[in-house]
Design an enzyme around this catalytic site. Structure first.
Site, PDB file in Angstrom:
ATOM      1  N   CYS A   2      32.930  40.297  21.090  1.00 32.51           N
ATOM      2  CA  CYS A   2      31.628  40.181  20.431  1.00 32.51           C
ATOM      3  C   CYS A   2      30.759  41.411  20.672  1.00 32.51           C
ATOM      4  O   CYS A   2      30.839  42.026  21.729  1.00 32.51           O
ATOM      5  CB  CYS A   2      30.895  38.970  20.965  1.00 32.51           C
ATOM      6  SG  CYS A   2      31.771  37.453  20.679  1.00 32.51           S
ATOM      7  N   ARG A  27      36.031  47.070  18.391  1.00 33.97           N
ATOM      8  CA  ARG A  27      36.256  46.099  19.458  1.00 33.97           C
ATOM      9  C   ARG A  27      36.909  44.815  18.933  1.00 33.97           C
ATOM     10  O   ARG A  27      37.361  43.991  19.707  1.00 33.97           O
ATOM     11  CB  ARG A  27      34.935  45.752  20.161  1.00 33.97           C
ATOM     12  CG  ARG A  27      34.298  46.941  20.851  1.00 33.97           C
ATOM     13  CD  ARG A  27      33.082  46.517  21.616  1.00 33.97           C
ATOM     14  NE  ARG A  27      33.419  45.517  22.613  1.00 33.97           N
ATOM     15  CZ  ARG A  27      33.823  45.778  23.838  1.00 33.97           C
ATOM     16  NH1 ARG A  27      33.901  47.016  24.240  1.00 33.97           N
ATOM     17  NH2 ARG A  27      34.119  44.817  24.669  1.00 33.97           N
ATOM     18  N   TRP A  74      33.781  37.129  17.941  1.00 35.33           N
ATOM     19  CA  TRP A  74      35.200  36.835  18.063  1.00 35.33           C
ATOM     20  C   TRP A  74      35.262  35.450  18.685  1.00 35.33           C
ATOM     21  O   TRP A  74      34.785  35.246  19.796  1.00 35.33           O
ATOM     22  CB  TRP A  74      35.890  37.897  18.922  1.00 35.33           C
ATOM     23  CG  TRP A  74      37.342  37.985  18.658  1.00 35.33           C
ATOM     24  CD1 TRP A  74      38.047  37.349  17.677  1.00 35.33           C
ATOM     25  CD2 TRP A  74      38.285  38.748  19.387  1.00 35.33           C
ATOM     26  NE1 TRP A  74      39.363  37.678  17.746  1.00 35.33           N
ATOM     27  CE2 TRP A  74      39.544  38.536  18.788  1.00 35.33           C
ATOM     28  CE3 TRP A  74      38.216  39.597  20.479  1.00 35.33           C
ATOM     29  CZ2 TRP A  74      40.705  39.135  19.255  1.00 35.33           C
ATOM     30  CZ3 TRP A  74      39.366  40.195  20.942  1.00 35.33           C
ATOM     31  CH2 TRP A  74      40.600  39.974  20.324  1.00 35.33           C
ATOM     32  N   ASN A 100      26.679  36.767  23.798  1.00 34.80           N
ATOM     33  CA  ASN A 100      28.040  37.048  24.284  1.00 34.80           C
ATOM     34  C   ASN A 100      28.243  36.256  25.558  1.00 34.80           C
ATOM     35  O   ASN A 100      27.370  36.264  26.422  1.00 34.80           O
ATOM     36  CB  ASN A 100      28.220  38.533  24.616  1.00 34.80           C
ATOM     37  CG  ASN A 100      28.273  39.387  23.371  1.00 34.80           C
ATOM     38  OD1 ASN A 100      28.371  38.885  22.260  1.00 34.80           O
ATOM     39  ND2 ASN A 100      28.214  40.695  23.569  1.00 34.80           N
ATOM     40  N   GLY A 101      29.393  35.612  25.683  1.00 32.42           N
ATOM     41  CA  GLY A 101      29.678  34.846  26.899  1.00 32.42           C
ATOM     42  C   GLY A 101      30.127  33.441  26.564  1.00 32.42           C
ATOM     43  O   GLY A 101      30.357  33.110  25.395  1.00 32.42           O
ATOM     44  N   HIS A 509      57.805  39.828  61.749  1.00 28.82           N
ATOM     45  CA  HIS A 509      59.199  40.262  61.629  1.00 28.82           C
ATOM     46  C   HIS A 509      59.318  41.784  61.536  1.00 28.82           C
ATOM     47  O   HIS A 509      60.347  42.291  61.109  1.00 28.82           O
ATOM     48  CB  HIS A 509      59.855  39.594  60.410  1.00 28.82           C
ATOM     49  CG  HIS A 509      59.873  38.095  60.516  1.00 28.82           C
ATOM     50  ND1 HIS A 509      60.640  37.421  61.421  1.00 28.82           N
ATOM     51  CD2 HIS A 509      59.170  37.147  59.858  1.00 28.82           C
ATOM     52  CE1 HIS A 509      60.432  36.117  61.314  1.00 28.82           C
ATOM     53  NE2 HIS A 509      59.530  35.930  60.363  1.00 28.82           N
ATOM     54  N   LYS A 608      49.372  57.412  32.351  1.00 27.90           N
ATOM     55  CA  LYS A 608      48.946  56.072  31.942  1.00 27.90           C
ATOM     56  C   LYS A 608      50.102  55.301  31.336  1.00 27.90           C
ATOM     57  O   LYS A 608      50.214  54.091  31.499  1.00 27.90           O
ATOM     58  CB  LYS A 608      47.779  56.181  30.945  1.00 27.90           C
ATOM     59  CG  LYS A 608      47.157  54.853  30.560  1.00 27.90           C
ATOM     60  CD  LYS A 608      46.445  54.213  31.734  1.00 27.90           C
ATOM     61  CE  LYS A 608      45.968  52.808  31.441  1.00 27.90           C
ATOM     62  NZ  LYS A 608      45.702  52.046  32.686  1.00 27.90           N
TER      63      LYS A 608
END
Ligand code: AGP
Length: 613
Positions: A2, A27, A74, A100-101, A509, A608
């Site tokens: 979002c 995004r 989204w 958002n959230g 160990h 990467k």
């Protein structure tokens, strides 16, 4: 993922907001909308699909005004549909909200609001926010006070913007936790709001980044920031440099730091669209798996390299526990050299951020040649690992630039949690109560991540005490043993300090011989079924002069009497604790590397994407 854009000033808000949303298009989103105050009426335009659909709608039915908000959505709660797109409007039509959230307690809040006579128009969690703001806009409360009151009733992590025709000269923004940031861009007699600064960079380079639990009242000619409990805040103005790379980094010094702090949001994006919180269902259509195939499966082999391999070690716990499916985890680089046994009832799951790691691809090829069902968990959409698999799950973590993987690690763990739930659903291995609990737990995760990230100042201070040591031992047990491995890998990669991850029970160990005052021991000692055993390992390390740093659960006072340093984490459902526990370890590696002057984003000798064997 979002996106939020807002504007207040003397120019027409519509094109500024539309252009801002366009800059956030990369995004990903499934619908978009704007609300603009025109002649003191809130005008909303929303549409599903691409921004071009919204643009056409606005062109056909234009709207102009000097204050407005926009959003690309989204879906998390409710399908991609016009009625679920933001902005959402209150019953009276006086308030609109973008958000958002995840509102973790939205079902309770919705039931309370319905009992008071509110009619809901969408299936979203966000809609409760706008009704709450209206609900509290009584008894002389202004927009900031009403939003403040509403925000205090929300559980979870949020970035919220509120616009009201009753307060035509201001926007109110709130940040709680880490559902992604929210920035205020300062202009000359105009101000901008954005969830991601590229949306507004062409208008201003002067930004204020709201911290968690802060609320800002924004007018064209000024703004005030305060905490949610009403304490005034002196905002810090950041000047964003002109070069595009620094601009994308925004308030952060390095991509790695930015990516660490993005995890509240990236995890939300991983969950988004896959969990129907109302009906308690998980859907992973891109896996292309029928219920019959799921029931027939007898074994899952996870293949991956590096950090992705450690993610697979965590996933094994989820899948064996929820789906009662035997899981093996193997290095991509080893798998094809041991003539693995694969039959028609075996699925092979490759985990890879880049989707191009040659060893992981070779393992997939081996599995394919032996007729296994081949799946992948990938971050890079369209990568080879996604293309050659029979089914896939995307991480949705967004581009990861830092060579040291951070947000892809936590997103791939969340993907495996969803996979385990989905397999459990299809194989009928979970009771309705267990299913309900696991779905509820995952909805809490972004907020728990946000809360954990707040310990950065303590981690930075700790890095100051530790950065000169040459060797570290990381200990964990059970589901947090892979986190010890990952913590040690992060430190090695970016600070070039030797570090080993070990299952704590194995210390006696062999590795215990190493412990002395030159070997800090980092112990993950959360309040779970193995807690007492971890405490006893800490005691053994202390008895040999070791410096012990404990990761502990909030409220654990005993641990403070045993360890030299303690970093506290919020209490987290045990299966999800690795996602929370890894965050301070990422931050510790980062701050130690910064102290040592290392090139954090591009460590020596590493790439990467490892496309050679
Ligand atoms: C992570 O910090 C490392 N850079 C590395 O171990 C990485 O996870 C590994 O090379 C696998 O990459 P992939 O997930 O893109 O396949």
């Amino acid at each position: 993922m979002c996106g939020i854009v807002g504007y207040i000033g003397s120019r027409d808000a519509t094109p500024i907001i539309m252009e801002g949303l366009q800059r956030l298009e990369y995004r990903g989103y499934d619908s978009a909308g704007i609300a603009v105050l025109e002649n003191n009426e809130l005008q909303i335009r929303r549409d599903i699909g691409k921004l071009s659909n919204l643009r056409e709608r606005v062109a056909a039915d234009p709207v102009h005004g000097q204050i407005g908000i926009g959003h690309t959505r989204w879906a998390t709660h409710g399908a991609p549909a016009e009625r679920n797109a933001h902005p959402h409007i209150s019953m009276s039509g006086d308030f609109v909200v973008v958000h958002n959230g995840i509102v973790e307690n939205y079902l309770e809040l919705r039931a309370e609001l319905i009992a008071e006579g509110v009619t809901f128009k969408s299936d979203t969690d966000t809609e409760v926010i706008v009704h709450l703001v209206e609900h509290y806009s009584v008894d002389g409360r202004d927009l900031t006070e009403a939003t403040q009151e509403a925000a205090c009733h929300l559980q979870g992590a949020h970035a919220i913007v509120v616009l009201s025709k009753r307060s035509p000269d201001e926007l109110v923004i709130v940040r709680i936790g880490n559902a992604g940031g929210i920035a205020l861009g300062i202009g000359e007699n105009e101000n901008f709001i954005a969830s991601d600064i590229p949306a507004i960079l062409e208008h201003t380079r002067t930004m204020v980044f709201l911290e968690s639990h802060q609320i800002a009242t924004v007018r064209a000619d000024g703004f005030e920031v305060q905490t949610l409990d009403g304490q005034p805040v002196t905002p810090v103005l950041h000047n964003i440099p002109w070069d595009p790379v620094s601009a994308v980094k925004g308030e952060y010094k390095h991509f790695m730091q930015k990516e660490i702090f993005e995890q509240g949001r990236s995890i939300t994006d991983t969950i988004r669209g896959r969990v129907d919180f109302e009906h308690q269902r998980v859907e992973l259509p891109e896996l292309n798996l029928s219920a019959e195939q799921a029931r027939r499966l007898q074994r899952l082999v996870i293949v991956a390299c590096g950090t992705s391999y450690y993610s697979g070690l965590v996933g094994k716990f989820f899948i064996e526990h929820m789906a009662e499916l035997h899981v093996e985890v193997d290095y991509g680089s080893e798998y094809r050299y041991r003539d693995p046994i694969i039959d028609a009832n075996t699925a092979v799951l490759a985990i890879t951020q880049s989707g191009e790691t040659v060893d992981t691809l070779a393992a997939m090829e081996e599995a394919r040649a032996k007729n296994a069902l081949v799946w992948s968990i990938v971050n890079a959409v369209g990568s080879q690992a996604m293309r050659v698999a029979d089914g896939h799950i995307t991480m949705n973590a967004g581009p990861e630039i830092g060579v040291a993987s951070t947000k892809a690690f936590t997103s791939s763990i969340v993907d495996q949690y969803l996979l385990a739930l989905y397999l459990g659903q299809l194989r009928g291995t979970l009771t309705p109560e267990q299913h309900h609990q696991y779905v509820h737990d995952i909805s809490r995760l972004p907020n728990l991540v946000g809360k954990t990230l707040e310990c950065e100042p303590q981690v930075e201070q700790l890095a100051g005490h530790l950065y000169h040591f040459r060797d570290f031992l990381y200990l964990g047990r059970g589901i947090n043993y892979p986190i010890a491995l990952e913590g040690a890998l992060k430190l090695k990669e970016i600070s070039y300090i030797h570090a080993e991850g070990y299952p704590a029970g194995e210390m006696k160990h062999g590795p215990i011989a190493l412990i002395d005052e030159q070997m800090p021991v980092l112990a993950i000692a959360l309040k779970d079924s193995l807690y007492e055993k971890m405490v006893s390992q800490i005691e053994q390390a202390k008895a040999r002069g070791g410096i012990v740093i404990a990761l502990a659960t909030e409220g654990d006072t005993l641990i403070a009497t045993k360890a030299d340093y303690v970093l506290y984490l919020p209490e987290t459902p045990p299966l999800l604790s690795p996602v929370v526990a890894v965050l301070p370890l990422q931050m510790l590696a980062y701050h130690i590397a910064v102290r040592r002057g290392a090139d954090v984003d591009q460590p020596r000798n590493l790439a990467k994407s490892v496309t050679v064997e």
